[in-house]
Design a protein around this motif. Structure first.
Motif, PDB file in Angstrom:
ATOM      1  N   PHE A  10       0.919  -1.263  -0.025  1.00  0.00           N
ATOM      2  CA  PHE A  10      -0.030  -0.042   0.003  1.00  0.00           C
ATOM      3  C   PHE A  10       0.830   1.472   0.059  1.00  0.00           C
ATOM      4  CE2 PHE A  10      -1.979   3.333   2.865  1.00  0.00           C
ATOM      5  CZ  PHE A  10      -2.898   3.630   1.858  1.00  0.00           C
ATOM      6  N   TRP A  11       2.085   1.140   0.875  1.00  0.00           N
ATOM      7  CA  TRP A  11       2.753   2.327   0.921  1.00  0.00           C
ATOM      8  C   TRP A  11       3.681   2.395  -0.150  1.00  0.00           C
ATOM      9  CZ3 TRP A  11       0.924   6.606   3.383  1.00  0.00           C
ATOM     10  CH2 TRP A  11       0.184   6.346   4.506  1.00  0.00           C
ATOM     11  N   GLY A  12       3.957   1.159  -0.674  1.00  0.00           N
ATOM     12  CA  GLY A  12       5.129   1.217  -1.832  1.00  0.00           C
ATOM     13  C   GLY A  12       4.600   1.444  -3.074  1.00  0.00           C
ATOM     14  N   ASN A  13       3.355   1.660  -3.152  1.00  0.00           N
ATOM     15  CA  ASN A  13       2.495   1.932  -4.337  1.00  0.00           C
ATOM     16  C   ASN A  13       1.834   3.336  -4.353  1.00  0.00           C
ATOM     17  OD1 ASN A  13       3.418  -0.160  -6.218  1.00  0.00           O
ATOM     18  ND2 ASN A  13       1.907  -1.476  -4.993  1.00  0.00           N
ATOM     19  N   PHE A  28      -6.897  -6.170   2.986  1.00  0.00           N
ATOM     20  CA  PHE A  28      -5.749  -5.898   4.071  1.00  0.00           C
ATOM     21  C   PHE A  28      -5.377  -4.564   4.447  1.00  0.00           C
ATOM     22  CE2 PHE A  28      -4.790 -10.778   3.886  1.00  0.00           C
ATOM     23  CZ  PHE A  28      -5.256 -10.972   4.813  1.00  0.00           C
ATOM     24  N   ALA A  29      -5.052  -3.934   3.208  1.00  0.00           N
ATOM     25  CA  ALA A  29      -4.923  -2.253   3.468  1.00  0.00           C
ATOM     26  C   ALA A  29      -6.064  -1.648   4.044  1.00  0.00           C
ATOM     27  CB  ALA A  29      -4.271  -1.764   2.207  1.00  0.00           C
ATOM     28  N   GLN A  30      -7.163  -1.721   3.656  1.00  0.00           N
ATOM     29  CA  GLN A  30      -8.434  -1.225   4.347  1.00  0.00           C
ATOM     30  C   GLN A  30      -8.407  -1.668   5.697  1.00  0.00           C
ATOM     31  OE1 GLN A  30     -10.732   0.706   3.231  1.00  0.00           O
ATOM     32  NE2 GLN A  30     -10.523   0.993   1.227  1.00  0.00           N
ATOM     33  N   LEU A  31      -8.243  -2.819   6.108  1.00  0.00           N
ATOM     34  CA  LEU A  31      -8.313  -3.330   7.467  1.00  0.00           C
ATOM     35  C   LEU A  31      -7.462  -2.558   8.332  1.00  0.00           C
ATOM     36  CD1 LEU A  31      -9.450  -5.190   9.575  1.00  0.00           C
ATOM     37  CD2 LEU A  31      -7.786  -6.754   9.038  1.00  0.00           C
ATOM     38  N   ALA A  32      -5.954  -2.661   7.822  1.00  0.00           N
ATOM     39  CA  ALA A  32      -4.955  -1.866   8.528  1.00  0.00           C
ATOM     40  C   ALA A  32      -5.453  -0.324   8.721  1.00  0.00           C
ATOM     41  CB  ALA A  32      -3.724  -1.788   7.696  1.00  0.00           C
ATOM     42  N   LEU A  33      -5.999   0.302   7.863  1.00  0.00           N
ATOM     43  CA  LEU A  33      -6.111   1.870   8.030  1.00  0.00           C
ATOM     44  C   LEU A  33      -7.485   1.819   8.919  1.00  0.00           C
ATOM     45  CD1 LEU A  33      -5.913   3.282   4.232  1.00  0.00           C
ATOM     46  CD2 LEU A  33      -4.251   3.511   6.290  1.00  0.00           C
ATOM     47  N   TRP A  34      -8.387   0.796   8.842  1.00  0.00           N
ATOM     48  CA  TRP A  34      -9.600   1.172   9.687  1.00  0.00           C
ATOM     49  C   TRP A  34      -9.048   0.921  11.155  1.00  0.00           C
ATOM     50  CZ3 TRP A  34     -14.600   2.347   9.511  1.00  0.00           C
ATOM     51  CH2 TRP A  34     -15.113   2.421   8.255  1.00  0.00           C
ATOM     52  N   ILE A  35      -8.111  -0.121  11.489  1.00  0.00           N
ATOM     53  CA  ILE A  35      -7.610  -0.268  12.798  1.00  0.00           C
ATOM     54  C   ILE A  35      -6.724   1.033  13.280  1.00  0.00           C
ATOM     55  CG2 ILE A  35      -5.841  -1.660  14.208  1.00  0.00           C
ATOM     56  CD1 ILE A  35      -6.829  -4.011  12.435  1.00  0.00           C
ATOM     57  N   ILE A  36      -6.017   1.603  12.401  1.00  0.00           N
ATOM     58  CA  ILE A  36      -5.391   2.747  12.870  1.00  0.00           C
ATOM     59  C   ILE A  36      -6.248   3.862  13.104  1.00  0.00           C
ATOM     60  CG2 ILE A  36      -3.891   4.562  11.776  1.00  0.00           C
ATOM     61  CD1 ILE A  36      -2.162   2.341  10.284  1.00  0.00           C
ATOM     62  N   PHE A  37      -7.199   4.155  12.319  1.00  0.00           N
ATOM     63  CA  PHE A  37      -8.138   5.036  12.610  1.00  0.00           C
ATOM     64  C   PHE A  37      -9.039   5.210  13.669  1.00  0.00           C
ATOM     65  CE2 PHE A  37      -7.472   6.507   8.005  1.00  0.00           C
ATOM     66  CZ  PHE A  37      -7.148   7.741   8.182  1.00  0.00           C
ATOM     67  N   VAL A  59      -5.747  13.027   5.325  1.00  0.00           N
ATOM     68  CA  VAL A  59      -5.391  13.785   4.035  1.00  0.00           C
ATOM     69  C   VAL A  59      -4.143  12.867   3.492  1.00  0.00           C
ATOM     70  CG1 VAL A  59      -4.458  15.748   3.385  1.00  0.00           C
ATOM     71  CG2 VAL A  59      -6.209  15.873   4.829  1.00  0.00           C
ATOM     72  N   ILE A  60      -3.207  12.542   4.243  1.00  0.00           N
ATOM     73  CA  ILE A  60      -2.238  11.618   3.567  1.00  0.00           C
ATOM     74  C   ILE A  60      -2.599  10.380   2.681  1.00  0.00           C
ATOM     75  CG2 ILE A  60      -0.015  10.500   4.327  1.00  0.00           C
ATOM     76  CD1 ILE A  60       0.510  12.538   6.540  1.00  0.00           C
ATOM     77  N   VAL A  61      -3.487   9.861   3.418  1.00  0.00           N
ATOM     78  CA  VAL A  61      -3.931   8.515   2.670  1.00  0.00           C
ATOM     79  C   VAL A  61      -4.822   8.619   1.561  1.00  0.00           C
ATOM     80  CG1 VAL A  61      -3.257   6.992   4.817  1.00  0.00           C
ATOM     81  CG2 VAL A  61      -5.663   7.795   4.376  1.00  0.00           C
ATOM     82  N   ILE A  62      -5.680   9.697   1.406  1.00  0.00           N
ATOM     83  CA  ILE A  62      -6.242   9.736   0.161  1.00  0.00           C
ATOM     84  C   ILE A  62      -5.774   9.379  -1.084  1.00  0.00           C
ATOM     85  CG2 ILE A  62      -7.746  11.592  -1.255  1.00  0.00           C
ATOM     86  CD1 ILE A  62      -8.148  13.277   1.033  1.00  0.00           C
ATOM     87  N   ILE A  63      -4.645   9.839  -1.462  1.00  0.00           N
ATOM     88  CA  ILE A  63      -3.979   9.687  -2.708  1.00  0.00           C
ATOM     89  C   ILE A  63      -3.929   7.920  -3.047  1.00  0.00           C
ATOM     90  CG2 ILE A  63      -1.995   9.795  -4.168  1.00  0.00           C
ATOM     91  CD1 ILE A  63      -2.239  12.785  -3.571  1.00  0.00           C
ATOM     92  N   PRO A  64      -2.951   7.144  -1.801  1.00  0.00           N
ATOM     93  CA  PRO A  64      -3.151   5.773  -1.799  1.00  0.00           C
ATOM     94  C   PRO A  64      -4.124   5.126  -1.953  1.00  0.00           C
ATOM     95  CG  PRO A  64      -1.844   6.734   0.052  1.00  0.00           C
ATOM     96  CD  PRO A  64      -2.325   7.984  -0.792  1.00  0.00           C
ATOM     97  N   MET A  65      -4.962   5.466  -1.360  1.00  0.00           N
ATOM     98  CA  MET A  65      -6.494   4.633  -1.291  1.00  0.00           C
ATOM     99  C   MET A  65      -6.852   4.780  -2.711  1.00  0.00           C
ATOM    100  SD  MET A  65      -6.977   2.876   1.147  1.00  0.00           S
ATOM    101  CE  MET A  65      -8.408   2.420   0.558  1.00  0.00           C
TER     102      MET A  65
END
Length: 118
Positions: A10-13, A28-37, A59-65
Motif C-alpha cells: 500500500f505504501w510502496g505503491n 488488508f490495506a483497508q483493514l489496517a487503515l480502519w484499525i489505525i483510524f 489527508v495523507i492516505v487519500i491518494i494511496p487509497m
C-alpha cells in the motif's frame, strides 16, 4: 498476500495508478487503515493533538487509497474511471463494493499481469 505485505505494498505503491491489485492487497490495506483510524479515534478523546494527527493522516492516505482502488478495479478489467460510481449515494457504493469483492481476471489482462501469479 498477507496483512503486513499488503500494508507495505500500500505504501510502496503510493501514487502508482497502473497495474493491478489483488483482493487481499485491497482488503488488508483497508483493514489496517480502519484499525489505525479506530485507535486514533479512541485516543483523540484523550488529547486534542491526536485529533489533528488523525485528520492529517486522513489527508495523507487519500491518494494511496485512490491508487489502490483504481488498481483493484484494473484487476477486474475495469477502467479506473469506474471509481466515480462511488459518488452516487448508496447505489454507487453498493456497486463499488461488488467490484471490490469480485475476483480478478486470471492471467494477464489489458492492465497488466495477474498479481496472484507472481
Amino acid at each position: 498476500m498477507g496483512f503486513s505485505e499488503a500494508f507495505k505494498a500500500f505504501w510502496g505503491n503510493y501514487v502508482n495508478f497502473s497495474g493491478r491489485a489483488s483482493r487481499s492487497e485491497y482488503w488488508f490495506a483497508q483493514l489496517a487503515l480502519w484499525i489505525i483510524f479506530f485507535v486514533f479515534g479512541i485516543f483523540s478523546y484523550v488529547s486534542e493533538l491526536i485529533y489533528y494527527v488523525d485528520g492529517l493522516l486522513g489527508v495523507i492516505v487519500i491518494i494511496p487509497m485512490l491508487s489502490l482502488a483504481i488498481r483493484r478495479l484494473h484487476d477486474t478489467n475495469k477502467r479506473g474511471w469506474f471509481i466515480l460510481l462511488g459518488l452516487i449515494p448508496l447505489v454507487g457504493w453498493i456497486i463499488m463494493l461488488v467490484f471490490y469483492c469480485t475476483a480478478g481476471d486470471r492471467g494477464p489482462n489489458r492492465f497488466g499481469e495477474d498479481p496472484l501469479a507472481k
